[in-house]
Design an enzyme around this catalytic site. Structure first.
Site, mmCIF file in Angstrom:
data_model
loop_
_atom_site.group_PDB
_atom_site.id
_atom_site.type_symbol
_atom_site.label_atom_id
_atom_site.label_comp_id
_atom_site.label_asym_id
_atom_site.label_seq_id
_atom_site.Cartn_x
_atom_site.Cartn_y
_atom_site.Cartn_z
ATOM 1 N N GLY A 74 10.492 21.587 0.291
ATOM 2 C CA GLY A 74 9.109 22.005 0.517
ATOM 3 C C GLY A 74 8.987 23.511 0.439
ATOM 4 O O GLY A 74 8.052 24.048 -0.130
ATOM 5 N N ALA A 75 9.968 24.197 1.029
ATOM 6 C CA ALA A 75 9.975 25.649 1.078
ATOM 7 C C ALA A 75 11.360 26.078 1.528
ATOM 8 O O ALA A 75 12.113 25.271 2.062
ATOM 9 C CB ALA A 75 8.934 26.161 2.066
ATOM 10 N N MET A 76 11.698 27.347 1.313
ATOM 11 C CA MET A 76 13.026 27.834 1.703
ATOM 12 C C MET A 76 12.914 29.226 2.292
ATOM 13 O O MET A 76 12.324 30.113 1.687
ATOM 14 C CB MET A 76 13.949 27.813 0.485
ATOM 15 N N ASN A 79 14.543 31.972 2.591
ATOM 16 C CA ASN A 79 15.350 33.120 2.183
ATOM 17 C C ASN A 79 14.840 34.358 2.905
ATOM 18 O O ASN A 79 13.629 34.587 2.980
ATOM 19 C CB ASN A 79 15.238 33.339 0.673
ATOM 20 N N HIS A 114 6.473 27.768 9.778
ATOM 21 C CA HIS A 114 7.842 27.237 9.881
ATOM 22 C C HIS A 114 8.847 28.228 9.257
ATOM 23 O O HIS A 114 9.834 28.607 9.881
ATOM 24 C CB HIS A 114 7.916 25.882 9.171
ATOM 25 N N GLU A 115 8.572 28.645 8.045
ATOM 26 C CA GLU A 115 9.528 29.513 7.345
ATOM 27 C C GLU A 115 9.650 30.867 8.024
ATOM 28 O O GLU A 115 10.743 31.413 8.138
ATOM 29 C CB GLU A 115 9.116 29.688 5.873
ATOM 30 N N GLU A 152 16.628 23.748 12.470
ATOM 31 C CA GLU A 152 15.429 23.088 11.917
ATOM 32 C C GLU A 152 14.530 22.517 13.005
ATOM 33 O O GLU A 152 13.311 22.537 12.877
ATOM 34 C CB GLU A 152 15.840 21.996 10.935
HETATM 35 ZN ZN LIG Z 1 13.361 25.007 8.225
#
Ligand SMILES: [Zn+2]
Ligand SMILES: *[C@@H]1O[C@H](CO)[C@@H](O)[C@H](O)[C@H]1NC(C)=O
Ligand SMILES: *[C@@H]1O[C@H](CO)[C@@H](O)[C@H](O)[C@H]1NC(C)=O
Ligand SMILES: *[C@@H]1O[C@H](CO)[C@@H](O)[C@H](O)[C@H]1NC(C)=O
Ligand SMILES: *[C@@H]1O[C@H](CO)[C@@H](O)[C@H](O)[C@H]1NC(C)=O
Length: 964
Positions: free
Chosen positions: A348-350, A352, A384-385, A407
């Protein structure tokens, strides 16, 4: 990583397909777990795609003996910093392949004597220096042993360098490598993505390193505890922009190997883990803002940015970062924050560090075309990220076995961050629907597993991937939320802050967090917990599952039991606590909050819970604990009567939870189905989204099981009676459907109201959507349907229309330029009730010029979700089996999900026989990656038959009685 298991926010339950997400997750999880079990028992594995095809056959077990046979790095060397230069080519070479070249200088220190250098490298080709893959030199005085030989180990993904003599403890060395690799479109490591920009094909290079793919971009010590500083240089085409984790230092035109290029160098990064690195070369453009000294940018395709789709993300990023600075009491650790929307992205997303990557749908928002659900996704995924920028990136868990803490934490605080950016949404309550209830569903199976795993149990890349599941994300969030609630929010955040400050730029294990929380607990007068943080939390993370707490208000007896959805299932996994928990029970009596009570053993008497007369007890207020609640029948009756007379006396999320608990207790045969159904009686007075959503999710199973039986008429009549007031309510507050409600919960629930009302034919509903759809057909360039309502309106208009409506939607699908619009139309096309249209649509799914291959299985599943489409899809599936198997048999989840989807409604003896026969007929060729799904389909069908047989008569009676 963000939300791999992301369940999209409400897209309209009126799609006739209810409650599917939870079932899909259950199946996915049990497949993952069973696979793991098969491996451990040394049974032959089936399916080709679990990434460990390089391991030797299990008949001759491989015994690791050499240091490079182990998946974990030796502890003798640690990295200090890397100079990494990468040059991706965005045009194919003469052989038609896209490549990148690179070089790296790694400074590392020797901390234990060794004559071996073992470093990760995967799918890289090396320039040889005097026959070796690398050159070694010393820093300072140390003598440098010569290289004897070097070689690559494919199984464990290493470059091994054997030296002639030992490295000196305390000395630093420089390892120089030059290498190249394919810039493939495989979504892993440094990879290539393509998209169309105004009819022109564009190529970009981007990266996804988590969990073990940095080694595919350059040789590195690719473990989260091997933190280092990275000095990154990117060589790229003129006219493109290069991005990495830190700010660009300078960017100069140059000529290298006769090619005109631009060379961009970046400031040295902070000390960080390899899995958080990112490199992007693209023609993207950005919008930006700044906040003190912090540069915030949102990047995407030229057209998406030009259309203003990045504005919402930019608007919320500043406030969300400010929130976390206050929450953690630690400044944002970097000097810039880039967020990029990628056309091709697996997760979904990362997160970095400093360069977060997203699917377009996770970052882009179009005020005129996107729905409220799309907007909520953007706010929560960003929250979240960005939570990870501190928790996870600044302080990193030592190894992947503790992934749940990283997480679970981000999945919990994303609600706090998003709530700060959008305070009117009451978004904190949504954690009940999207995390807590999903975790309950999966963790109630005998095949679940504990949150925490031992470090030595998680080694191979495939084992690391398995950690990214619903238990880690959703149960992790639910359990941390419980911890925060019983410690109180100020104590919890103080502990988090102390933990982050102590371990900044370092690595931890989860018990480090418990230690810091305990310290704050000890310093807080008046806070009493019955045991240490450590001991309490062990009960929740070292054993799987969760308890159901039964309160007998006649005697005050409180009992706990391990809750299992199937009462006949056998739990094979032993528990260090015998499946009992330390349970913090917040509760109220007659609407007044009582002192929190801890249930520390199997059964106890808490005399203040003894009540009589009209007095009622409600436990787990605010759903602050991760457990279900059951009562004696008198208290159930009093709660039901309270809901009926004054439902507002119970909080929104407790209303939702009473329903969810009751339905699941009934599935587990702890209470009767009629008691569960009774919790829905008050819904005719309910206006809030969360209780309705909870009820519809649970009724979804009933609908799927019953919509071809004589019970369905009565069920439909009951639903109609319950939904009509809600439909009328929205008609009024929207001035006869001329505007969209302002409240956030109202916007969501309007979607449910219209969807269900049209399905069960509430007067005025079908006319309304037909009118809107007709207006659109007459003027295709002007769609009068509000984005929130599109999914529901399209589906119902096609369900109650004919070929003309279908063909129009098909044309609009083919012309759609916004991905989410195409997706909405593609699933709505499956809603028609006309058999020949459904059969034609089924044929389209195997024609890639009509339905893209990646969308084929989900389209067939949508068709099978339609009561008329189900038998057609099953026939199609059998008739075209060899073709389908050949095309999709390799792809693990989509193929299993296809079998799961097609057989989901199976609940008769006849269907079971057909399924068994199909399995027999095709046994010779096998079922590839869906072997287990096939077994589970048979098992589930058997269970469904039993459920329908046991409950049918009772339900028919109940629905009939409660309609008239
Ligand atoms: Zn996460
Ligand atoms: C990277 O840059 C930092 C800061 O200039 C420097 O200390 C370090 O030695 C550099 N790393 C390498 C491998 O040269
Ligand atoms: C890393 O790059 C910097 C800047 O180009 C250079 O000064 C330094 O010597 C390099 N380090 C190594 C170990 O080659
Ligand atoms: C790397 O080497 C392998 C084996 O020699 C070769 O098959 C592959 O094509 C090479 N890859 C690239 C990108 O040159
Ligand atoms: C972003 O914020 C500005 C200024 O408050 C506002 O005018 C604009 O509508 C917002 N954009 C979106 C998409 O929310």
């Amino acid at each position: 990583m963000g939300k791999v298991y992301y369940i999209s926010r409400n897209v309209g339950l009126g799609m006739l397909v209810l409650a599917i997400s939870a079932l899909v997750i259950i199946l996915a999880l049990s497949i993952a777990y069973n696979k793991e079990r098969a491996k451990n028992q040394g049974q032959p594995r089936n399916g080709a795609s679990d990434g460990s095809s390089t391991s030797p056959p299990l008949t001759t077990p491989f015994t690791p003996t050499e240091p490079w046979d182990f998946y974990r790095l030796p502890t003798s060397l640690i990295p200090e910093s890397y100079n990494v230069t990468l040059w991706p080519r965005l045009q194919p070479n003469a052989g038609g392949i896209y490549v990148f070249t690179g070089q790296s200088d790694l400074i590392f220190r020797c901390i234990e004597e060794t004559d071996l250098i073992i470093i990760h490298a995967n799918k890289l080709n090396f320039t040889m220096f005097l026959g070796n893959h690398a050159e070694l030199s010393g820093l300072g005085e140390a003598t440098v042993p010569a290289i004897q030989k070097t070689w690559l180990v494919a199984r464990t993904e290493y470059l091994v360098i054997q030296l002639n003599g030992k490295l000196t403890v305390g000395a630093s060395y420089v390892l120089h490598t030059e290498f190249w690799g394919e810039l493939a479109d495989d979504l892993e490591g440094f990879y290539r993505s393509e998209y169309m920009d105004d009819g022109v094909k564009k190529v970009l290079a981007t990266s996804q390193m988590q969990a073990t793919h940095a080694r595919k971009a350059f040789p590195c010590f690719d473990e989260p505890a091997m933190k280092a500083i990275f000095n990154v240089t990117i060589i790229h085409d003129q006219g493109t922009v290069a991005l990495s984790n830190s700010r660009e230092m300078d960017s100069l035109d140059s000529i290298i190997d006769g090619v005109s290029v631009r060379v961009t160098t970046f400031e040295p990064t902070k000390k960080m883990s390899t899995y958080l690195l990112a490199f992007i070369v693209s023609e993207f453009i950005s919008i930006q803002s700044s906040q003190s000294n912090l540069l915030i940018r949102i990047w995407a395709r030229r057209k998406a940015i030009a259309d203003g789709q990045g504005e919402y993300a930019l608007n919320v990023t500043g406030p969300i970062l400010q929130f976390y600075e206050k929450y953690y009491k630690v400044d944002y650790p970097l000097s810039k924050s880039d967020q990029v929307a990628l056309p091709d992205f697996n997760a979904g997303a990362m997160e970095n560090w400093g360069l977060v990557t997203y699917r377009e749908s996770g970052l882009m928002y179009d005020p005129t075309l996107s729905s409220i659900g799309n907007k909520e996704s953007v706010a929560t995924v960003i929250a979240h990220e960005l939570a990870h920028m501190w928790f996870g990136n600044l302080v990193t868990l030592r190894w992947w076995n503790d992934l749940w803490l990283n997480e679970g934490f981000a999945s919990y605080v994303e609600y706090l961050g998003a709530d700060y950016a959008e305070p009117t949404w009451n978004i904190k309550d949504d954690i009940i629907l999207y995390d807590v209830q999903n975790a309950f569903a999966v963790d109630a199976l005998a095949s679940s597993h504990p949150l925490s795993r031992k470090e030595e149990e998680v080694n191979k890349p495939a084992e690391i991937s398995e950690m990214f599941n619903t238990i880690s994300y959703n149960k992790g969030a639910a359990v941390l939320r419980m911890l925060s609630q019983f410690l109180t929010e100020p104590v919890f955040t103080k502990g988090i802050s102390s933990y982050l400050k102590t371990f900044a730029f370092g690595n931890t294990v989860y018990t480090d967090l418990w230690d810091h929380l305990q310290k704050v607990v000890d310093e807080t007068p008046g806070l009493h917990i019955p045991s240490s943080v450590h001991e309490i939390m062990n009960h929740w993370i070292l054993q799987m599952g969760f308890p159901v707490v039964t309160i007998d208000t006649q005697t005050g007896t409180v009992t706990q039991n391990h809750f299992l959805l199937d009462p006949n299932s056998v739990v094979e996994r032993p528990s260090p606590f015998n499946y009992t928990w330390f349970i913090p029970i917040k509760w109220m009596k007659n609407g007044v909050d009582q002192q929190q009570y801890w249930l520390l053993q199997k059964t106890d008497v808490h005399s203040s819970m003894r009540v009589s007369g009209k007095d009622w007890v409600l436990a787990n207020t605010n759903v602050s604990g991760f457990f279900r609640v059951n009562y004696d029948s008198d208290n159930w009756a009093r709660l039901l009567s309270l809901l009926d007379t004054d439902h507002q006396a119970v909080s929104v999320i407790n209303r939702a939870q009473i329903i969810d608990d009751a339905f699941n207790l009934a599935r587990a045969k702890i209470i009767s189905t009629t008691l569960a159904l009774s919790t829905t009686k008050y819904l005719s007075k309910e206006k809030d989204y969360i209780p309705w959503q909870s009820a519809l999710k649970n009724l979804g199973y009933y609908i799927v099981m019953l919509d071809r039986t004589e019970v369905y008429g009565a069920l439909q009549a009951y639903l109609k009676k319950q939904i009509t007031p809600l439909f009328e309510y929205f008609k009024t507050i929207t001035s006869n459907w001329t505007k969209i409600p302002t409240g956030y919960s109202d916007q969501y629930n309007q979607i449910n109201a219209i969807g269900i009302a049209c399905t069960v034919d509430v007067e005025g509903c079908r006319e309304l959507i037909k009118k809107w759809y007709k207006q659109w057909m007459e003027n295709p360039n002007h769609n009068p349907i509000h984005p929130n309502l599109k999914s529901t309106v399209y589906c119902n208009a096609i369900a109650f229309g004919g070929a003309e409506e279908w063909d129009f939607a098909w044309r609009m699908f083919q012309n759609a330029s916004l991905a989410s619009e195409a997706t909405r139309l593609r699933s709505a096309l499956a809603c028609t009730k006309t058999p020949w249209l459904l059969n034609r649509y089924l044929e389209y799914t195997l024609d890639p010029t009509k339905i893209r291959r990646q969308d084929a299985t989900s389209t067939i599943r949508s068709i099978a979700g339609n009561v008329i489409g189900m038998p057609l899809a099953w026939n199609f599936f059998r008739a075209r089996w060899s073709e389908i198997f050949q095309q999709f048999g390799g792809g693990m989840f989509s193929f299993s999900n296809l079998i799961n989807g097609v057989t989901r409604r199976f609940s008769t003896e006849f269907e079971l026989q057909e399924l068994k026969k199909f399995k027999e007929d095709n046994q010779h060729a096998g079922f590839g990656s869906a072997t287990l799904a096939m077994e589970q389909a048979i098992e589930k069908t058997t269970a469904n038959i039993k459920w329908v047989t046991d409950n049918k008569a009772e339900m028919l009676k109940w629905f009939t009685e409660h309609t008239t």
